[in-house]
Design a protein around this motif. Structure first.
Motif, PDB file in Angstrom:
ATOM      1  N   MET A 188       0.827  -1.205   0.000  1.00 42.68           N
ATOM      2  CA  MET A 188       0.000   0.000   0.000  1.00 42.68           C
ATOM      3  C   MET A 188       0.862   1.257   0.000  1.00 42.68           C
ATOM      4  SD  MET A 188      -3.138  -0.889   2.598  1.00 42.68           S
ATOM      5  CE  MET A 188      -3.831   0.759   2.370  1.00 42.68           C
ATOM      6  N   LEU A 201      -5.847   1.693  -2.136  1.00 40.92           N
ATOM      7  CA  LEU A 201      -7.129   1.438  -1.468  1.00 40.92           C
ATOM      8  C   LEU A 201      -7.704   0.088  -1.894  1.00 40.92           C
ATOM      9  CD1 LEU A 201      -8.708   5.000  -1.634  1.00 40.92           C
ATOM     10  CD2 LEU A 201      -7.748   3.850   0.376  1.00 40.92           C
ATOM     11  N   TYR A 204      -5.997  -2.507   0.090  1.00 35.69           N
ATOM     12  CA  TYR A 204      -6.551  -2.613   1.448  1.00 35.69           C
ATOM     13  C   TYR A 204      -7.833  -3.437   1.428  1.00 35.69           C
ATOM     14  CZ  TYR A 204      -8.482  -1.500   6.000  1.00 35.69           C
ATOM     15  OH  TYR A 204      -9.005  -1.611   7.261  1.00 35.69           O
ATOM     16  N   ARG A 205      -8.695  -3.220   0.455  1.00 35.68           N
ATOM     17  CA  ARG A 205      -9.935  -3.985   0.387  1.00 35.68           C
ATOM     18  C   ARG A 205      -9.641  -5.470   0.148  1.00 35.68           C
ATOM     19  NH1 ARG A 205     -11.781   0.849  -2.223  1.00 35.68           N
ATOM     20  NH2 ARG A 205     -11.387   0.002  -4.316  1.00 35.68           N
ATOM     21  N   ARG A 224      -4.668  -0.307   8.986  1.00 33.53           N
ATOM     22  CA  ARG A 224      -5.736   0.705   9.085  1.00 33.53           C
ATOM     23  C   ARG A 224      -5.163   2.117   9.031  1.00 33.53           C
ATOM     24  NH1 ARG A 224      -7.895  -3.058  12.906  1.00 33.53           N
ATOM     25  NH2 ARG A 224      -7.261  -1.759  14.666  1.00 33.53           N
ATOM     26  N   GLU A 227      -4.375   2.885   5.448  1.00 33.12           N
ATOM     27  CA  GLU A 227      -5.586   3.234   4.699  1.00 33.12           C
ATOM     28  C   GLU A 227      -5.975   4.684   4.995  1.00 33.12           C
ATOM     29  OE1 GLU A 227     -10.281   1.914   4.226  1.00 33.12           O
ATOM     30  OE2 GLU A 227      -9.281   2.051   6.190  1.00 33.12           O
TER      31      GLU A 227
END
Length: 233
Positions: A188, A201, A204-205, A224, A227
């Motif tokens: 990320m 993003l 992250y999903r 987290r 993100e």
């Protein structure tokens, strides 16, 4: 010239007079077990466990002694006579005469040289040596060491600002080690810093779906926070 032993992949052994040729997988495995403990005595019972595990035959110790004799002969033919020594109640490889790639790998890692450590890897450790028991645990350790070396290498790329270069290796690593959240977090970061916040993003999903659906757990704090940083620009 030292006997060169390569365990990080199929077994390769080179003596002063050329390559060492072991006839049979068990003999390769016997030598590999001793090489994992170069300089230390490995008892006959430990070698039996490493070769057969819980399925050791009644004649295991006698069979082991036959394998040791053949291994000694193969070493002598390559100019490495005397490397394999008897030390009751077992055997050892003379550390003054042997260089093992696992030890070199560990030294590179201790000194913060993951890229040099990775160059020693040729595939699955002891790939052509059928081993059991404690040797299986050692292979697991080497796999974990490889994962750490790869993670340290891509982390170094990111520290150097080479984010775009790190993305490809990181995509491969999260596929290999999907539960290592630190790799997802690095991916990320690399995507975000390379000007690809949308990809960050989506990453992250992906990891959240994996953790929630497969294990019923949410991503950790570091993911987290990453993100949130991407969302905040």
């Amino acid at each position: 010239m030292k006997l060169s032993v390569r365990l990080l992949g199929p077994l390769e052994v080179h003596g002063p007079d050329g390559p060492v040729h072991f006839t049979g997988a068990r003999r390769r495995a016997v030598f590999a077990l001793l090489a994992l403990r170069t300089g230390r005595m490995v008892s006959r019972s430990a070698l039996v466990d490493g070769l057969w595990g819980e399925d050791a035959p009644f004649t295991a110790t006698k069979t082991l002694q036959g394998h040791i004799a053949k291994v000694r002969k193969a070493l002598a033919q390559a100019g490495a006579d005397g490397v394999l020594q008897t030390r009751e109640p077992g055997y050892l490889l003379d550390i003054t005469q042997v260089e093992v790639d696992v030890e070199v790998f560990d030294e590179h890692m201790r000194c913060g040289r993951p890229e040099a450590a990775l160059r020693l890897y040729r595939g699955e450790p002891l790939a052509d040596c059928p081993v059991e028991g404690w040797a299986g645990a050692e292979i697991v350790r080497l796999r974990e060491a490889l994962a750490l070396a790869e993670e340290n290498h891509v982390a170094a790329l990111c520290r150097d600002g080479r984010y775009a270069e790190a993305i490809g290796p990181l995509e491969r690593l999260v596929a290999l080690y999907p539960l290592r959240e630190s790799l997802w977090e690095l991916l990320m970061q690399a995507q975000h810093r390379a000007g690809r916040p949308g990809d960050a993003l989506r990453t992250y999903r992906r990891v959240r779906a994996l953790l929630v659906e497969e294990f019923g757990m949410e991503p950790g704090d570091a993911l987290r926070r990453r993100e949130a940083a991407v969302l905040a620009g």
